[in-house]
Design an enzyme around this catalytic site. Structure first.
Site, short mmCIF file in Angstrom:
data_model
loop_
_atom_site.label_atom_id
_atom_site.label_comp_id
_atom_site.label_asym_id
_atom_site.label_seq_id
_atom_site.Cartn_x
_atom_site.Cartn_y
_atom_site.Cartn_z
N SER A 148 0.86 -1.18 0.00
CA SER A 148 0.00 0.00 0.00
C SER A 148 0.89 1.23 0.00
O SER A 148 2.03 1.17 0.48
CB SER A 148 -0.89 0.01 1.25
N TYR A 164 -1.60 -0.77 10.33
CA TYR A 164 -1.68 -1.03 8.89
C TYR A 164 -0.46 -0.45 8.18
O TYR A 164 0.18 -1.13 7.37
CB TYR A 164 -2.97 -0.41 8.33
#
Length: 260
Positions: A148, A164
Site C-alpha cells: 500500500s 496497517y
C-alpha cells in the site's frame, strides 16, 4: 516472442488470497482472463463460492479454497489442496489483509496483533510454503505482494492506521529482501502499492473523507475496478521477467504529493 505472448498466462496457476471480493477478485479476474487457472482463497465460504461462480461464468478454471490465513497453522494444508488439484503454483498474489483505525496512544493490543498476524506473518508463512514446495524446486515463480502507499510513508492528517502502515512497510521491505534472496533461483518478487480504492476495508474512511482524498490526488480520482488489473497481469507475466524487488504505486499520484 510477441508482445501479446509476453502477457499470456495460459497454462499458469495463480493462487490469489483475499479473492472473494474487492481488489482480490478484480485481480483474480484479470489473471483468469489472460489464461491463468485460479485458486482463490478467502475466509467466508459463501462469499468465496459466489466469487468462484462469477469467475467460472466468465470461462475461468477456478478452485475455491476456504481458509483463514490468520490461523497460520492451516497454511500447509491449504497449499496441499491447491497442489493436489493443479500440481503446481506459478503465481502467488498475497492480497489478504486487515486494517484497524485508532490513535496510536490508544491502539488496542488485540488490534495490533490481528493486523500484523494477517498482513505480515501469514504472508510470510504462505510465501515460504509455496516457495519451498513448488517454486524453488522448479526455479520459477512470480510473487506479487499487495502492499500500500501507506507502507511508503505517513498518512494524510486525520487518518490513524498505525498498525496497517507499519505492516505494509514491512511488506515493502519483505518484497525487496526476498527478491534479492530468491532472484538467483529464478523467482521474481514484486509488490503493488494501491492508493485509495473504494473497498469494504476503506469504505468507512471514504464515507467521511473522499472529497479530501480526491483533492489530494493529482489525477483527482479514486482507484477504479480495472486500475490494478493491468499492473497485476504485468507482474505475473513474462513481460516483467527482468523486474524484481520493485514496488509499483497505483495511486493516482498521491504518493508523490505525500512524499512517499
Amino acid at each position: 516472442m510477441s508482445v501479446r505472448d509476453l502477457f499470456d498466462l495460459s497454462g499458469k496457476v495463480a493462487l490469489v488470497t483475499g479473492a472473494s471480493r474487492g481488489l482480490g477478485l478484480q485481480m483474480a479476474g484479470a489473471l483468469g482472463e489472460m489464461g491463468a487457472r485460479l485458486a482463490i482463497v478467502a475466509r467466508k465460504a459463501d462469499e468465496l463460492h459466489a466469487a468462484a461462480a462469477r469467475l467460472a461464468g466468465q470461462g475461468v478454471d477456478v478452485l475455491p479454497v476456504a481458509g483463514n490465513l490468520g490461523e497460520t497453522a492451516t497454511i500447509p494444508a491449504l497449499v496441499d489442496t491447491v497442489l493436489a488439484h493443479y500440481g503446481q503454483i506459478d503465481i502467488l498474489v498475497n492480497n489478504a489483509g486487515a486494517s484497524w483505525g485508532a490513535a496510536a496512544e490508544d491502539y488496542p493490543d488485540a488490534a495490533w496483533h490481528k493486523v500484523m498476524n494477517l498482513n505480515v506473518d501469514a504472508l510470510f508463512f504462505l510465501t515460504r510454503e509455496v516457495g519451498r514446495r513448488t517454486m524453488l524446486p522448479r526455479r520459477s515463480g512470480k510473487i506479487i505482494n499487495i502492499a500500500s502507499i501507506a507502507g511508503l510513508g505517513g498518512n494524510p492528517v486525520g487518518i490513524q492506521t498505525i498498525a496497517y502502515n507499519t505492516s505494509k512497510g514491512a511488506v515493502v521491505n519483505f518484497t525487496r529482501a526476498l527478491a534479492a534472496e530468491w532472484g538467483p533461483q529464478g523467482i521474481n518478487v514484486n509488490a503493488l502499492c494501491p492508493g485509495f480504492f473504494p473497498t469494504k476495508m476503506s469504505q468507512g474512511l471514504l464515507d467521511v473523507a473522499a472529497p479530501q482524498v480526491i483533492a489530494a490526488t493529482p489525477l483527482r480520482r479514486l482507484g477504479g475496478d480495472e486500475d490494478l488489473q493491468g499492473a497485476v497481469v504485468y507482474l505475473a507475466s513474462a513481460a516483467s521477467r527482468h523486474v524484481t524487488g520493485q514496488c509499483l504505486a497505483v495511486d493516482g499520484g498521491m504518493s508523490v504529493v505525500i512524499g512517499a
